[in-house]
Design a protein around this motif. Sequence first.
Motif, short mmCIF file in Angstrom:
data_model
loop_
_atom_site.label_atom_id
_atom_site.label_comp_id
_atom_site.label_asym_id
_atom_site.label_seq_id
_atom_site.Cartn_x
_atom_site.Cartn_y
_atom_site.Cartn_z
N ASN A 64 11.74 -7.20 16.25
CA ASN A 64 12.31 -8.26 15.41
C ASN A 64 13.31 -7.64 14.43
OD1 ASN A 64 12.76 -10.12 13.29
ND2 ASN A 64 10.84 -11.15 13.74
N SER A 70 1.88 1.03 13.73
CA SER A 70 1.26 -0.21 14.17
C SER A 70 1.94 -0.84 15.38
CB SER A 70 1.23 -1.21 13.02
OG SER A 70 0.56 -0.66 11.92
N VAL A 71 3.26 -0.96 15.33
CA VAL A 71 3.92 -1.67 16.43
C VAL A 71 3.78 -0.87 17.72
CG1 VAL A 71 6.17 -2.37 17.32
CG2 VAL A 71 5.46 -3.03 15.02
N HIS A 113 3.07 -8.23 10.45
CA HIS A 113 2.43 -8.10 11.77
C HIS A 113 2.06 -9.44 12.37
CE1 HIS A 113 1.01 -3.70 10.95
NE2 HIS A 113 2.31 -3.82 10.96
N GLN A 139 12.32 -3.61 6.53
CA GLN A 139 11.75 -2.26 6.37
C GLN A 139 12.83 -1.27 5.95
OE1 GLN A 139 8.56 -1.30 6.38
NE2 GLN A 139 8.06 -3.45 6.58
N HIS A 164 0.04 -4.89 5.46
CA HIS A 164 0.01 -5.09 4.00
C HIS A 164 1.43 -5.32 3.50
CE1 HIS A 164 -0.10 -0.86 5.25
NE2 HIS A 164 0.71 -0.62 4.26
N GLN A 178 4.13 -5.77 6.14
CA GLN A 178 5.10 -5.49 7.20
C GLN A 178 5.42 -6.67 8.10
OE1 GLN A 178 2.35 -3.78 6.51
NE2 GLN A 178 2.92 -1.67 6.12
N THR A 237 13.01 0.49 20.86
CA THR A 237 13.26 -0.93 21.11
C THR A 237 12.78 -1.75 19.92
OG1 THR A 237 12.85 -0.47 23.42
CG2 THR A 237 12.88 -2.79 22.76
N GLY A 296 0.83 -1.19 0.00
CA GLY A 296 0.00 0.00 0.00
C GLY A 296 0.87 1.24 0.00
N PHE A 297 1.94 1.19 0.80
CA PHE A 297 2.91 2.28 0.89
C PHE A 297 2.26 3.63 1.18
CE2 PHE A 297 4.59 -1.10 -1.78
CZ PHE A 297 5.65 -1.49 -0.98
N THR A 341 5.12 -10.20 14.21
CA THR A 341 5.49 -9.22 15.25
C THR A 341 4.55 -9.28 16.44
OG1 THR A 341 6.05 -7.79 13.40
CG2 THR A 341 6.06 -6.79 15.58
N LEU A 379 12.79 -8.20 10.61
CA LEU A 379 11.71 -7.42 10.00
C LEU A 379 12.10 -5.95 9.91
CD1 LEU A 379 8.50 -9.06 11.50
CD2 LEU A 379 9.69 -9.53 9.39
N ILE A 402 9.39 2.18 12.12
CA ILE A 402 10.52 2.04 11.19
C ILE A 402 10.04 1.97 9.74
CG2 ILE A 402 10.54 -0.50 11.37
CD1 ILE A 402 13.66 1.73 10.97
N GLY A 403 8.73 1.86 9.52
CA GLY A 403 8.22 1.57 8.17
C GLY A 403 8.57 2.59 7.11
N1 MCN Z 1 9.31 -3.26 13.93
C1 MCN Z 1 10.03 -3.79 14.98
N2 MCN Z 1 10.34 -2.99 16.04
C2 MCN Z 1 9.94 -1.71 16.10
C3 MCN Z 1 9.19 -1.17 15.05
C4 MCN Z 1 8.87 -1.97 13.97
O1 MCN Z 1 10.41 -4.96 14.95
N3 MCN Z 1 10.26 -0.95 17.13
C5 MCN Z 1 9.03 -4.08 12.74
C6 MCN Z 1 7.81 -4.94 12.92
O2 MCN Z 1 8.13 -6.17 12.41
C7 MCN Z 1 6.74 -4.34 12.03
C8 MCN Z 1 7.52 -3.53 11.02
O3 MCN Z 1 8.80 -3.28 11.61
O4 MCN Z 1 6.01 -5.36 11.46
C9 MCN Z 1 6.88 -2.18 10.69
O5 MCN Z 1 6.39 -1.60 11.86
P1 MCN Z 1 5.97 -0.06 12.02
O6 MCN Z 1 7.16 0.80 11.92
O7 MCN Z 1 5.13 0.03 13.23
O8 MCN Z 1 5.12 0.28 10.72
P2 MCN Z 1 3.66 -0.22 10.34
O9 MCN Z 1 3.58 -1.65 10.62
O10 MCN Z 1 2.63 0.68 10.89
O11 MCN Z 1 3.71 -0.09 8.78
C10 MCN Z 1 3.44 1.12 8.10
C11 MCN Z 1 4.61 1.54 7.29
C12 MCN Z 1 4.22 2.55 6.32
S1 MCN Z 1 3.49 3.95 6.93
C13 MCN Z 1 4.41 2.36 4.98
S2 MCN Z 1 4.03 3.60 3.87
C14 MCN Z 1 4.95 1.14 4.49
C15 MCN Z 1 5.76 0.44 5.48
O12 MCN Z 1 5.19 0.39 6.67
N4 MCN Z 1 4.30 0.42 3.55
C16 MCN Z 1 4.74 -0.85 3.30
N5 MCN Z 1 6.37 -0.67 5.06
C17 MCN Z 1 5.82 -1.41 4.06
N6 MCN Z 1 6.26 -2.65 3.79
C18 MCN Z 1 5.65 -3.38 2.84
N7 MCN Z 1 6.13 -4.62 2.59
N8 MCN Z 1 4.59 -2.92 2.13
C19 MCN Z 1 4.12 -1.68 2.32
O13 MCN Z 1 3.08 -1.25 1.63
#
Ligand code: MCN
Length: 791
Positions: A656, A535-536, A495, A663, A491, A493, A653, A252-253, A498, A659, A726-727
């Motif tokens: 994983n 999300s995380v 989850h 990202q 979509h 990441q 912190t 989705g990005f 995680t 993962l 981190i996404g």
């Molecule tokens: N994580 C972790 N420890 C943390 C933070 C995150 O281990 N402290 C890991 C987790 O495994 C988590 C992943 O990183 O599953 C991403 O977590 P987070 O940073 O919370 O981001 P979101 O899950 O909310 O994902 C959203 C973010 C966004 S905004 C975009 S845009 C994006 C991105 O994620 N789009 C993606 N990464 C993507 N990756 C894929 N494959 N596809 C997309 O469309």
Amino acid sequence: MSIPPNPTPGLKPSNGSVMGTRVLRREDQVLLTGHARFVDDLDVDGALVACFVRSTQAHARILSIDAADASAVPGVVGVLTSADLDGLMAGSRFPMGPHLARSALAHDVVRFQGEPVAVVLAETLHAASDALEAVIVEFDPLPVVLDPEASLAAGAAELFPEAGSDSLIMKFPAVDDLHEDADQILTARFVNTRMSAVPLECHGIVAEPRGDGGVTMHVSTQGVHTTRGGLAEALGLDESLVDVVAPWVGGGFGAKGGWQPEHVVVAHLARTYGKPVSWKETRSENLVSMQARDQIQHARLGLRSDGTITSLEVIAISDAGAYPGMGAMLPMATRLMAQGNYRIPKIQFDCAAVATNKGPLGAFRGAGRPQATYFVERLIDMAARELALDPVDMRRRNLLQQHELPVTTATGAEYDSGDYPLALETAVERVDYARVRQEQAERRAAGDHKQLGIGVACYVEVTAPFGTSEFAGIEILPTGRVQLRVGTGAHGQGHETTFAMIVADQLRIPVDAVDLIQSDTRLVERGMGTNGSRSVQLAGSATLAACEQVIDHARELAASLLEANVEDIEVSEGGLQVAGVPTSRLSWAALVSASLDDDRRPSHLRPGLGADTDFEQGCSTFPYGAHAAVVEVDTDTGAVELVHMVSVDDCGTIINPTLVEGQQHGGLATGISQALYEHIAYDEHGNLLTGNLASYAMPSAAEFPFFDTASLQTPTPHNALGAKGIGEAATIGSTPAVANAVIDALAPMGITHIDLPLTPERVWRAMSDAREGNISAPGHPWPIVTTGDPS
Ligand code: MCN
């Protein structure tokens, strides 16, 4: 400063917890074996297919739509225009007032090439596709507006005459004596490219009418509840009559955070015709409407002669495309992050969003923050050059130090925690800065036709910027398996892995014993979806809180069953036990069955072992990092090769590390690609020139070196996990790092800036101009932003 040799966390922390370990992605089995089902895989009996007739014009009045031939194509059920939809509106997550509102199908006027003007409904895709060709739309062209600066300067109202202006201005109170401490002021103008998110899976929907007048929709979306809210409102239905389910989502990005006008039309048709209706977007349809970034910044940086930054003045102009919504909001995120990682005492940052005849602007990985980091980090490099300082030294002089955090910036961001100098020094060390500079000097001296450039960029970004609460609920089943429901929607990441790790850690059960339920409004009560790397930190923290509640409840039950004090009951492998007495223990399955048994459960406890929570963080978090890029620029052809890319990123912190690295890699590909390749282009008539993946330069892994990633971990104080997002992070630092590297390679020629993307042609032209002594100075007048509501 001492640098940890490899700050990436190791395989297994010493306390034996699964947290912070490299658990492999559980979702990959189903994805890699082709068993995941996406919207396009849903085979609904008797579903009709919708296809959209789109405008060939960028700006025109619709004179007539002749659907007679199309309606006669065998298998066609109907061809509908706006007039047939009872004024159906598209709705918007960020409505900008009635005059800028968008019809679900264009009504009277089209404002970008590709805007849907009619919909064909047929029994098969082939019939619908044939009929599309037979719809004849007569247009009366209107003047095409493609230059937001000119439109702003002219105060134009070409697209929305009834609104009185095509521009929305956000002007903030003037900062007194803004540049009074500066010895000199650097002026520059930056263009942050228009791009597309290009998820592997385009938009898609299958809408099925429900017996009660409602509708169930399978949508490729990042947030089912947001999509439900928007669609229900657009359809004039109570939310209880709308269900939204996202099956597997192929990326989705950020661009699938809401709903499309096409979704509204399809849902309306399903209800009107009483039959399931599907729409699967093609890549070219996706490229005309899924567009993002496109922001121009005029900037002035106040500097002391020793390199200290005193002040920053910016006017950011967002080219919001045809229907300002999200595109009008994004400059506010840019504004929030305008101070970067630095001490900048005074900032004046005003914004404007201008409607133009391009695709409506939306969110894309970073959404507003890459725009900030790009101009800040380019300005710092320009300033270093101006003052004959090394760019790394220039940054060292101005970086906020660890002891200065937390801090509220001049534009109101509340940076929580971080060690910005450590990130920079780690990147400098890993890229072997001194050695690369040495090699650069040697190549320059030798007149090598491949010149080396090195660029660094620091960044700090905001995660969980849109909505700081999230829902999670868990239920331990009699089998001992755990069901976790979250309001976010993964979509890509990971989850499933995680969140299962968080539950596994709390309940001391295998990660595989947790089942994640997400992205289904029928099964998950509420949620704000996945966006802004939230999300995380939010759903993860809600999960943690739900686990804690279940444990508290279960300890009371166990105390009664084991005839012990509650204080003596602790979590042990797979259940609860009396502390220090492993023989006196109950598995989770045993605890659940006891809890469901009225004879065994104490009367003050409710049956079952489950808890629902809404975690409220109340604020955003601020991950940070530093990136370093080394490029080779071919001075004959302008070709740029990225030879080394270092990414040092903090997300608090880490749950994983594998993962997180995934990202980082994905983020880097996006950011580097903005610097070097991707660019949505229009001709002067508003025709999209990059309407397929042959013309839109989407890179593959072959275009990149293997990324050199490292992580720092500065926990945020705002949640118990210590997690930030981190996404999007690696997207944000990498664009300016690569751009700085390319300009650095060309510096001896006197080149100070080239607008993105740094394609061979652009680099070659800049070199040719430079060889002819033609270095362009900032030629754009400072835009005048005079009116607007300071709120
Ligand atoms: N994580 C972790 N420890 C943390 C933070 C995150 O281990 N402290 C890991 C987790 O495994 C988590 C992943 O990183 O599953 C991403 O977590 P987070 O940073 O919370 O981001 P979101 O899950 O909310 O994902 C959203 C973010 C966004 S905004 C975009 S845009 C994006 C991105 O994620 N789009 C993606 N990464 C993507 N990756 C894929 N494959 N596809 C997309 O469309």
